[in-house]
Write a protein that holds these residues in place. Structure first.
Motif, short mmCIF file in Angstrom:
data_model
loop_
_atom_site.label_atom_id
_atom_site.label_comp_id
_atom_site.label_asym_id
_atom_site.label_seq_id
_atom_site.Cartn_x
_atom_site.Cartn_y
_atom_site.Cartn_z
N LEU A 1 -5.59 -5.57 -6.07
CA LEU A 1 -5.74 -4.75 -4.86
C LEU A 1 -4.38 -4.44 -4.23
O LEU A 1 -4.14 -3.33 -3.76
N LEU A 2 -3.46 -5.43 -4.23
CA LEU A 2 -2.11 -5.17 -3.73
C LEU A 2 -1.45 -4.10 -4.60
O LEU A 2 -0.81 -3.17 -4.10
N ASN A 3 -1.66 -4.22 -5.89
CA ASN A 3 -1.12 -3.25 -6.84
C ASN A 3 -1.69 -1.84 -6.61
O ASN A 3 -1.02 -0.84 -6.79
N ASP A 4 -2.96 -1.82 -6.18
CA ASP A 4 -3.62 -0.53 -5.90
C ASP A 4 -3.12 0.09 -4.58
O ASP A 4 -3.40 1.26 -4.31
N GLY A 5 -2.45 -0.72 -3.74
CA GLY A 5 -1.93 -0.17 -2.49
C GLY A 5 -2.46 -0.82 -1.22
O GLY A 5 -2.14 -0.38 -0.12
N LEU A 6 -3.27 -1.88 -1.35
CA LEU A 6 -3.73 -2.60 -0.16
C LEU A 6 -2.54 -3.36 0.42
O LEU A 6 -1.95 -4.20 -0.27
N PRO A 7 -2.16 -3.08 1.68
CA PRO A 7 -1.00 -3.80 2.25
C PRO A 7 -1.30 -5.29 2.42
O PRO A 7 -2.41 -5.66 2.82
N GLY A 8 -0.31 -6.15 2.14
CA GLY A 8 -0.49 -7.59 2.30
C GLY A 8 -0.87 -7.97 3.72
O GLY A 8 -1.62 -8.92 3.95
N ASP A 9 -0.36 -7.20 4.68
CA ASP A 9 -0.64 -7.45 6.08
C ASP A 9 -2.12 -7.23 6.42
O ASP A 9 -2.59 -7.64 7.48
N ASN A 10 -2.86 -6.56 5.52
CA ASN A 10 -4.29 -6.31 5.75
C ASN A 10 -5.16 -7.40 5.14
O ASN A 10 -6.38 -7.23 5.04
N ASP B 1 5.49 -13.63 0.58
CA ASP B 1 6.44 -12.51 0.48
C ASP B 1 5.77 -11.16 0.75
O ASP B 1 6.41 -10.25 1.26
N VAL B 2 4.51 -11.02 0.37
CA VAL B 2 3.85 -9.72 0.59
C VAL B 2 3.15 -9.64 1.95
O VAL B 2 2.52 -8.64 2.28
N GLY B 3 3.23 -10.70 2.74
CA GLY B 3 2.73 -10.63 4.11
C GLY B 3 1.27 -11.01 4.30
O GLY B 3 0.67 -10.69 5.32
N ILE B 4 0.66 -11.69 3.31
CA ILE B 4 -0.72 -12.15 3.46
C ILE B 4 -0.76 -13.29 4.50
O ILE B 4 0.11 -14.16 4.50
N SER B 5 -1.75 -13.27 5.39
CA SER B 5 -1.95 -14.39 6.32
C SER B 5 -2.76 -15.46 5.59
O SER B 5 -3.87 -15.18 5.12
N VAL B 6 -2.23 -16.65 5.51
CA VAL B 6 -2.88 -17.73 4.76
C VAL B 6 -3.31 -18.84 5.71
O VAL B 6 -2.51 -19.31 6.53
N VAL B 7 -4.57 -19.23 5.62
CA VAL B 7 -5.09 -20.36 6.40
C VAL B 7 -5.53 -21.43 5.41
O VAL B 7 -6.52 -21.27 4.69
#
Ligand SMILES: [Mn+2]
Length: 310
Positions: free
Chosen positions: A162-171, A192-198
């Motif tokens: 999905l990141l590769n398809d263009g989904l921003p990490g912040d989303n 690094d790509v901005g994913i929020s991790v819990v």
């Protein structure tokens, strides 16, 4: 001796609701799609049996949530049955599932995809039918699912795809990530790509429902619509023996149900998936029962959402 077909008119079953039973006046519609995909799994299993297992076990549940007062009969279900995917590779799953979900959402307030393995999440999110920068994704999963794409599409890399398809990490918000179930390389990539991790540790140190509400609020600030991936392996293994990836130390069924309810209640959540359950490895139907109750809790959330919007 009690008959096995004992029916009480005062105890309507959730299986009948899923099959189309509802009150004359409804608040809205819920779409259900079976996506019995299994050939994309790193660990081979029979995740393709889950849609049928969930429909069958709903017989053991009622339609009323005593916790929230939600009655599922206020929601009409459109069950599209199972897509013909049990022998499909993940590349072949993309079009029928994304198009199927998109069409279903035309006539429904929300949709549930019953997997199948976690590989279906990519097609599911695309099925929202919006540009990816307008879509948010929450995963309840013990794993990042960020494995490299060079070995092909699997249940280990839908988020990477999905990141590769263009989904921003912040989303993207990933909830329930476990230690020693993920590598350092993919944890660093998520950061690094901005994913929020819990992580599970953070969940145990803080209030779980506040964390889930916070994830929904964070995403709804900057996206139009939200997709939620429930990888059932986010549960503690004691509650999810049928998930190949479940490990001791995960969520409880109560927490997963509350998360599903809160997601159902949120106006921007249009679709969820329930994935990674292999009924052949279940013990006392524990995992299938929990997955079914997650479906019902999401539906109860949708009822509450629609009641509020009246
Ligand atoms: Mn997963």
């Amino acid at each position: 001796m009690q008959s096995t077909t004992f029916e009480d008119p005062n105890w309507p079953r959730a299986s009948a609701w899923l099959a189309g039973e509802h009150w004359k006046e409804t608040l809205g519609t819920l779409a259900v799609i079976g996506a019995p995909v299994r050939l994309g799994s790193i660990t081979p299993g029979r995740c393709d049996l889950t849609p049928g297992a969930i429909r069958a076990i709903l017989r053991k549940f009622s339609c009323f949530d005593v916790e929230t007062g939600a009655n599922l009969h206020q929601l009409a279900v459109h069950d599209y049955g199972d897509l013909e995917l049990s022998y499909a590779m993940l590349g072949e799953v993309f079009e029928p599932l994304s198009k199927g979900l998109h069409a279903a959402l035309d006539d429904a307030d929300a949709a549930i995809i019953i997997g199948g393995d976690n590989g279906i999440t990519r097609a599911g999110l695309h099925g929202l039918g919006l540009p990816l920068d307008k879509c948010g994704l929450i995963t309840f999963d013990a794993h990042f699912d960020l494995r490299d794409l060079t070995l092909g599409l699997t249940n280990g890399n839908p988020i990477r795809a999905l990141l590769n398809d263009g989904l921003p990490g912040d989303n993207i918000v990933q909830i329930g990530i476990q230690g020693f179930a993920n590598s350092r390389a993919y944890a660093e990539f998520a950061h690094d790509v901005g994913i929020s991790v819990v992580t599970m540790g953070e969940i145990r140190r803080r209030d779980f429902e506040t964390l889930v509400a916070g994830a929904l609020a964070h995403l709804s600030d900057h996206v139009e619509t939200i997709y939620v991936d429930f990888d059932i392996d986010v549960l503690d293994r004691i509650f999810a023996p049928a998930c190949p990836g479940s490990r001791p130390g995960g969520l409880t069924p109560w927490e997963l149900k509350r998360a599903a309810f809160l997601c159902g209640q949120h106006p921007k959540v249009r679709a969820i998936d329930l994935v990674e359950v292999d009924p052949e490895n279940d013990v006392a139907e524990t995992t299938v029962l929990t997955t079914a109750s997650c479906l019902l809790s999401f539906a109860a959330g949708v009822v509450t959402r629609l009641r509020k919007s009246l």
